[in-house]
Write a protein that holds these residues in place. Sequence first.
Motif, PDB file in Angstrom:
ATOM      1  N   TRP A 260       0.873  -1.171   0.000  1.00 54.48           N
ATOM      2  CA  TRP A 260       0.000   0.000   0.000  1.00 54.48           C
ATOM      3  C   TRP A 260       0.906   1.214   0.000  1.00 54.48           C
ATOM      4  O   TRP A 260       1.834   1.306   0.809  1.00 54.48           O
ATOM      5  CB  TRP A 260      -0.897  -0.023   1.233  1.00 54.48           C
ATOM      6  N   PRO A 261       0.695   2.184  -0.897  1.00 59.86           N
ATOM      7  CA  PRO A 261       1.622   3.316  -0.986  1.00 59.86           C
ATOM      8  C   PRO A 261       1.537   4.238   0.224  1.00 59.86           C
ATOM      9  O   PRO A 261       0.582   4.191   0.998  1.00 59.86           O
ATOM     10  CB  PRO A 261       1.160   4.033  -2.261  1.00 59.86           C
ATOM     11  N   ASN A 262       2.528   5.082   0.371  1.00 56.50           N
ATOM     12  CA  ASN A 262       2.496   6.085   1.430  1.00 56.50           C
ATOM     13  C   ASN A 262       3.059   7.386   0.897  1.00 56.50           C
ATOM     14  O   ASN A 262       3.479   7.480  -0.248  1.00 56.50           O
ATOM     15  CB  ASN A 262       3.263   5.603   2.671  1.00 56.50           C
ATOM     16  N   ARG A 263       3.055   8.386   1.742  1.00 56.72           N
ATOM     17  CA  ARG A 263       3.650   9.673   1.418  1.00 56.72           C
ATOM     18  C   ARG A 263       4.415  10.151   2.637  1.00 56.72           C
ATOM     19  O   ARG A 263       4.246   9.591   3.727  1.00 56.72           O
ATOM     20  CB  ARG A 263       2.567  10.682   1.029  1.00 56.72           C
ATOM     21  N   PRO A 264       5.270  11.132   2.524  1.00 62.34           N
ATOM     22  CA  PRO A 264       6.055  11.573   3.678  1.00 62.34           C
ATOM     23  C   PRO A 264       5.156  12.049   4.813  1.00 62.34           C
ATOM     24  O   PRO A 264       4.335  12.950   4.638  1.00 62.34           O
ATOM     25  CB  PRO A 264       6.890  12.733   3.118  1.00 62.34           C
TER      26      PRO A 264
END
Length: 419
Positions: A260-264
């Motif tokens: 599952w992608p993430n972001r900072p």
Amino acid sequence: MRWSSLLEGAERETALRLAAGIAEELSRPERLAAPNPTLSSGQAGMALLFSYLARESAQARHLECVEQLLDSASEAVATQPLPPDLYQGFSGIAWAVEHLRGTAVAEEDPLTEIDEALAGLLRTQPWEYHYDLVSGLVGLGVYALERLPRPGARDCLEQIVARLAELAQPSEGGLRWWTPPPLLPASMRGQFPEGACNLGVAHGVPGVLWVLAGAAATGTAASQALELLRGGWSGLMAQRQPAASASRFPSWLGANHQTWPNRPAWCYGDPGMALTLLQVARAVKEPGWEQEALALCREVAERSTDGAQVQDAGLCHGAAGLAHLHHRLFRATGEERFARAARAWFRNTLSFHRPGEGLGGFLSHEVLPDLSREWLASPALLTGATGVALALLAAASPVEPAWDRMFLMSLPPSPSSTP
């Protein structure tokens, strides 16, 4: 490094002014009497802000707000059905009372019954509830570590290590802690029908490692905690992605290696993990781990600079959270790269200020249970204006922000004796 103001000149004055403006709005009678007593969203979190403002400015009216807020939140523990969770339950309110002891809290220990209740709950086998920071075992570990060296707190921490041992699963290269399908967010169960391993600080494995490191460093179930910690560290590091990836670690990892992608952010992604892992490595004095963690921290300072991915100023997944964790990295290492990143993220935080809107000029970008999104005037410490004010205050004053232990950004000092 000794804590001191990171911001200077006009930026420092702006940060102090905006923090004071948020506090002024929060001090209104209708805000102080808000029905939410919790640490992450309500009165207990607001009490942290007023206490740290009192330490910075020595104004008696701030201490009066602390006393009123803690009295109200403590009364809720006695009169309302609350879960045991750190962020939205009674252990978080108790954590705030313990953390602020000495400013507006009486000398007698009002938390013995909380210790006993949690110790009983933590003997539940099998443990079928969450293991995470926000609402599970890790959060209860944060409370117990704050309460050491009291015998009740040590009992709680021993039980937490035992439950984490029972939940640990062998994985590639070490150990993992698994989130079964019933405990996944409903929106994710289709992608992860067998459950998933959460790699975010707020809900996943980094928090487990932090609590195990805290237990080992304080001599609480130390042998078992260290064994689990070594397995967990190896298991986590086995999930590192190639340097060319958008981030070194995914936020979730499924049974078939789907991610599952993430972001900072602090809650998910490399920034929060990097600082947590540095705290872990230093707590147990593992120089090899510290070098691994520092390498990730340095990558974060260079890579996590895309402000377009940040929607608001909050601590959880916003600009203030990124600013504060880079500030903490600067104080932990003395490396100027982290100071530069922290100042850049504080400027990003200030860019979200909208005079006359929200709370103190800040709006929170919230995801609602139905996955719709809304801009709210939120007083919350976790996602709203209280957290923004705490981060701004930490950047503009010489008062060390020990409140960030609830975010696993620092560890409590080791206890030296039993009261």
